[in-house]
Design a protein around this motif. Sequence first.
Motif, PDB file in Angstrom:
ATOM      1  N   ALA A  13       1.129  -1.304   0.385  1.00  7.44           N
ATOM      2  CA  ALA A  13       0.142  -0.423  -0.481  1.00  7.44           C
ATOM      3  C   ALA A  13       0.805   1.202   0.176  1.00  7.44           C
ATOM      4  CB  ALA A  13      -1.245   0.220   1.353  1.00  7.44           C
ATOM      5  N   LEU A  14       0.290   2.342  -0.839  1.00  6.18           N
ATOM      6  CA  LEU A  14       1.127   3.758  -0.856  1.00  6.18           C
ATOM      7  C   LEU A  14       0.836   4.396   0.532  1.00  6.18           C
ATOM      8  CD1 LEU A  14       2.921   4.305  -3.085  1.00  6.18           C
ATOM      9  CD2 LEU A  14       1.304   2.807  -3.431  1.00  6.18           C
ATOM     10  N   GLY A  15       2.149   4.667   1.465  1.00  6.55           N
ATOM     11  CA  GLY A  15       1.918   5.501   2.095  1.00  6.55           C
ATOM     12  C   GLY A  15       2.065   5.171   3.532  1.00  6.55           C
ATOM     13  N   VAL A  16       1.531   5.008   4.635  1.00  7.21           N
ATOM     14  CA  VAL A  16       2.012   4.427   6.027  1.00  7.21           C
ATOM     15  C   VAL A  16       0.148   3.875   6.733  1.00  7.21           C
ATOM     16  CG1 VAL A  16       2.448   4.468   8.433  1.00  7.21           C
ATOM     17  CG2 VAL A  16       3.541   5.408   6.814  1.00  7.21           C
ATOM     18  N   THR A  17       0.829   2.522   6.835  1.00  6.16           N
ATOM     19  CA  THR A  17      -0.647   1.709   6.994  1.00  6.16           C
ATOM     20  C   THR A  17      -0.461  -0.058   7.802  1.00  6.16           C
ATOM     21  OG1 THR A  17      -2.649   0.221   6.711  1.00  6.16           O
ATOM     22  CG2 THR A  17      -0.974   0.292   4.721  1.00  6.16           C
TER      23      THR A  17
ATOM     24  N   THR B  57     -10.585  -9.416  -0.418  1.00  8.26           N
ATOM     25  CA  THR B  57     -12.045  -9.338  -1.204  1.00  8.26           C
ATOM     26  C   THR B  57     -12.141  -8.507  -2.633  1.00  8.26           C
ATOM     27  OG1 THR B  57     -14.465  -8.533  -0.689  1.00  8.26           O
ATOM     28  CG2 THR B  57     -12.628  -7.032  -0.178  1.00  8.26           C
ATOM     29  N   ASN B  58     -13.192  -8.495  -2.627  1.00  4.95           N
ATOM     30  CA  ASN B  58     -14.073  -7.787  -4.479  1.00  4.95           C
ATOM     31  C   ASN B  58     -12.827  -6.515  -4.048  1.00  4.95           C
ATOM     32  OD1 ASN B  58     -15.004 -10.036  -5.824  1.00  4.95           O
ATOM     33  ND2 ASN B  58     -16.959  -9.852  -5.293  1.00  4.95           N
ATOM     34  N   LEU B  59     -12.528  -5.801  -5.074  1.00  5.04           N
ATOM     35  CA  LEU B  59     -12.139  -4.497  -4.597  1.00  5.04           C
ATOM     36  C   LEU B  59     -12.923  -3.398  -5.851  1.00  5.04           C
ATOM     37  CD1 LEU B  59      -7.879  -5.453  -5.251  1.00  5.04           C
ATOM     38  CD2 LEU B  59      -9.222  -3.868  -3.268  1.00  5.04           C
ATOM     39  N   PRO B  60     -12.989  -2.162  -5.812  1.00  7.96           N
ATOM     40  CA  PRO B  60     -12.201  -1.630  -4.629  1.00  7.96           C
ATOM     41  C   PRO B  60     -13.232  -2.065  -3.816  1.00  7.96           C
ATOM     42  CG  PRO B  60     -13.968  -0.681  -5.842  1.00  7.96           C
ATOM     43  CD  PRO B  60     -13.616  -1.665  -6.427  1.00  7.96           C
ATOM     44  N   SER B  61     -13.010  -1.537  -2.407  1.00 10.26           N
ATOM     45  CA  SER B  61     -13.861  -2.513  -1.010  1.00 10.26           C
ATOM     46  C   SER B  61     -12.963  -1.581   0.153  1.00 10.26           C
ATOM     47  CB  SER B  61     -13.704  -3.810  -0.487  1.00 10.26           C
ATOM     48  OG  SER B  61     -14.161  -4.574   0.580  1.00 10.26           O
ATOM     49  N   SER B  62     -13.756  -1.041   0.827  1.00 10.49           N
ATOM     50  CA  SER B  62     -13.594  -0.788   1.948  1.00 10.49           C
ATOM     51  C   SER B  62     -12.325  -1.869   2.940  1.00 10.49           C
ATOM     52  CB  SER B  62     -15.129  -0.012   3.480  1.00 10.49           C
ATOM     53  OG  SER B  62     -15.990  -1.223   3.151  1.00 10.49           O
ATOM     54  N   ASN B  63     -12.913  -2.765   2.964  1.00  9.33           N
ATOM     55  CA  ASN B  63     -12.811  -3.937   3.799  1.00  9.33           C
ATOM     56  C   ASN B  63     -11.186  -4.031   3.642  1.00  9.33           C
ATOM     57  OD1 ASN B  63     -14.689  -4.666   5.545  1.00  9.33           O
ATOM     58  ND2 ASN B  63     -15.328  -5.958   4.014  1.00  9.33           N
TER      59      ASN B  63
ATOM     60  N   VAL C 122      -1.913  -2.337  -3.445  1.00  8.85           N
ATOM     61  CA  VAL C 122      -1.659  -2.930  -4.762  1.00  8.85           C
ATOM     62  C   VAL C 122      -1.761  -4.414  -4.905  1.00  8.85           C
ATOM     63  CG1 VAL C 122      -0.365  -3.915  -6.835  1.00  8.85           C
ATOM     64  CG2 VAL C 122      -0.573  -1.278  -4.853  1.00  8.85           C
ATOM     65  N   ALA C 123      -3.016  -5.263  -4.955  1.00  8.00           N
ATOM     66  CA  ALA C 123      -2.833  -6.998  -3.971  1.00  8.00           C
ATOM     67  C   ALA C 123      -2.248  -6.981  -5.514  1.00  8.00           C
ATOM     68  CB  ALA C 123      -4.829  -7.265  -4.297  1.00  8.00           C
TER      69      ALA C 123
ATOM     70  N   ASN D 114      -7.396 -20.054  -6.858  1.00  6.63           N
ATOM     71  CA  ASN D 114      -8.461 -20.079  -6.295  1.00  6.63           C
ATOM     72  C   ASN D 114      -8.419 -19.065  -4.474  1.00  6.63           C
ATOM     73  OD1 ASN D 114      -9.187 -21.015  -8.429  1.00  6.63           O
ATOM     74  ND2 ASN D 114      -9.319 -23.200  -7.054  1.00  6.63           N
ATOM     75  N   ASN D 115      -7.569 -18.598  -4.236  1.00 11.41           N
ATOM     76  CA  ASN D 115      -7.901 -18.448  -2.362  1.00 11.41           C
ATOM     77  C   ASN D 115      -6.677 -16.636  -2.642  1.00 11.41           C
ATOM     78  OD1 ASN D 115      -9.080 -20.544  -0.992  1.00 11.41           O
ATOM     79  ND2 ASN D 115      -7.662 -21.670  -1.627  1.00 11.41           N
ATOM     80  N   SER D 116      -6.681 -16.376  -2.927  1.00 16.43           N
ATOM     81  CA  SER D 116      -6.460 -14.801  -3.278  1.00 16.43           C
ATOM     82  C   SER D 116      -6.995 -13.726  -4.816  1.00 16.43           C
ATOM     83  CB  SER D 116      -4.824 -15.050  -4.622  1.00 16.43           C
ATOM     84  OG  SER D 116      -5.361 -15.222  -5.941  1.00 16.43           O
ATOM     85  N   CYS D 117      -6.471 -12.900  -4.092  1.00  9.97           N
ATOM     86  CA  CYS D 117      -6.814 -12.019  -5.324  1.00  9.97           C
ATOM     87  C   CYS D 117      -6.311 -10.707  -5.288  1.00  9.97           C
ATOM     88  CB  CYS D 117      -7.762 -11.326  -4.284  1.00  9.97           C
ATOM     89  SG  CYS D 117      -8.838  -9.265  -5.073  1.00  9.97           S
ATOM     90  N   THR D 118      -6.483  -9.946  -7.013  1.00 10.97           N
ATOM     91  CA  THR D 118      -5.735  -9.082  -7.609  1.00 10.97           C
ATOM     92  C   THR D 118      -5.951  -7.756  -8.289  1.00 10.97           C
ATOM     93  OG1 THR D 118      -4.014 -11.418  -7.896  1.00 10.97           O
ATOM     94  CG2 THR D 118      -3.724  -8.693  -9.574  1.00 10.97           C
ATOM     95  N   GLY D 119      -5.478  -6.305  -8.060  1.00 15.75           N
ATOM     96  CA  GLY D 119      -6.143  -5.876  -8.070  1.00 15.75           C
ATOM     97  C   GLY D 119      -5.744  -4.323  -7.470  1.00 15.75           C
ATOM     98  N   ILE D 120      -6.257  -3.554  -7.585  1.00 16.94           N
ATOM     99  CA  ILE D 120      -5.600  -2.208  -6.607  1.00 16.94           C
ATOM    100  C   ILE D 120      -6.517  -1.145  -6.688  1.00 16.94           C
ATOM    101  CG2 ILE D 120      -3.769  -1.746  -8.457  1.00 16.94           C
ATOM    102  CD1 ILE D 120      -4.744  -0.262 -10.032  1.00 16.94           C
TER     103      ILE D 120
END
Length: 283
Positions: free
Chosen positions: A83-87, A95-101, A107-108, A181-187
């Motif tokens: 993730a850009l910045g500090v978290t 989960t599906n992207l975009p998402s509050s979760n 960058v997944a 099957n147990n992953s997600c890729t996106g931004i």
Amino acid sequence: GERTEEDPTGPDDYAYWSYDMTDVWYTECPTYDWVEIDPNYGGDGTELVLGSNQTEHIEIPFSFKYYGTDYDTLSVCSNGWVALGVTDETTPNHTNLPSSNAPPLCVAVFWGNLDPSQDGGVYYKYDSSIHGLIVEWSRIYHKQPGDEETFQVILSDPAYNPTVTGDGEVFCQYLTLHGINNSCTGIQDETQSIGLQYQRGDSCSSGATPLGDAFVLKFTTDPPEYVGIVEDKDGINYPKVFGLSQNVPNPFYSRTRISYQVPIDYSGYVSLKVYDVSGKLVR
């Protein structure tokens, strides 16, 4: 026409597209070129000592613009995302992207429940030869399938690899994958409301090719190079959209050709400006 796996995915509501190595008809098609940085396999990267569900922060050695904002820090999570910045988020539950979760500005790359304390490690390196910051999850234990995953993300320096918006390009490379099957890729962006999902589990977004071994995709704000024409009543084909094509030849020494198109019904003026990598106006 109908979008296929050989077309790009997107754009999202900001400007990001994703292109993969099968989009060969587009100038933005990336080329797979694995850069090994794990010292156990001949690389010279620095290890981030991460356990299960841990996140650390590293410095980006250049200004990286992402969703319109410049960042100099990257948060790296053991669970296959940055993730850009500090978290300090560590969520392993994709989960599906975009998402509050999902983490803001993430960058997944291969987001899943990964555990480097069981096997493998996470490494990073700035590679001046490609002007990019590399983060590699090397031979990481994936809790669901119980197999090792090896993949990397490369943040490309916008000063050397500019885009139409100035936002940085993100390359995701995959050496060996098992638990797709147990992953997600996106931004997604900071508001967690704008994003671009490439694949989650066995479900691919329109235009995406299923992830696999020796595979690369990239996220960029550069739109597809396309023609787009409309046939006028006189039988002549005219452009119906604005378009700017890759210059030919590229690279070049003293002369190159730049083709562009203007819609037939456009009544305003058009300017074409050429800048060098430092931002100086050339023509």
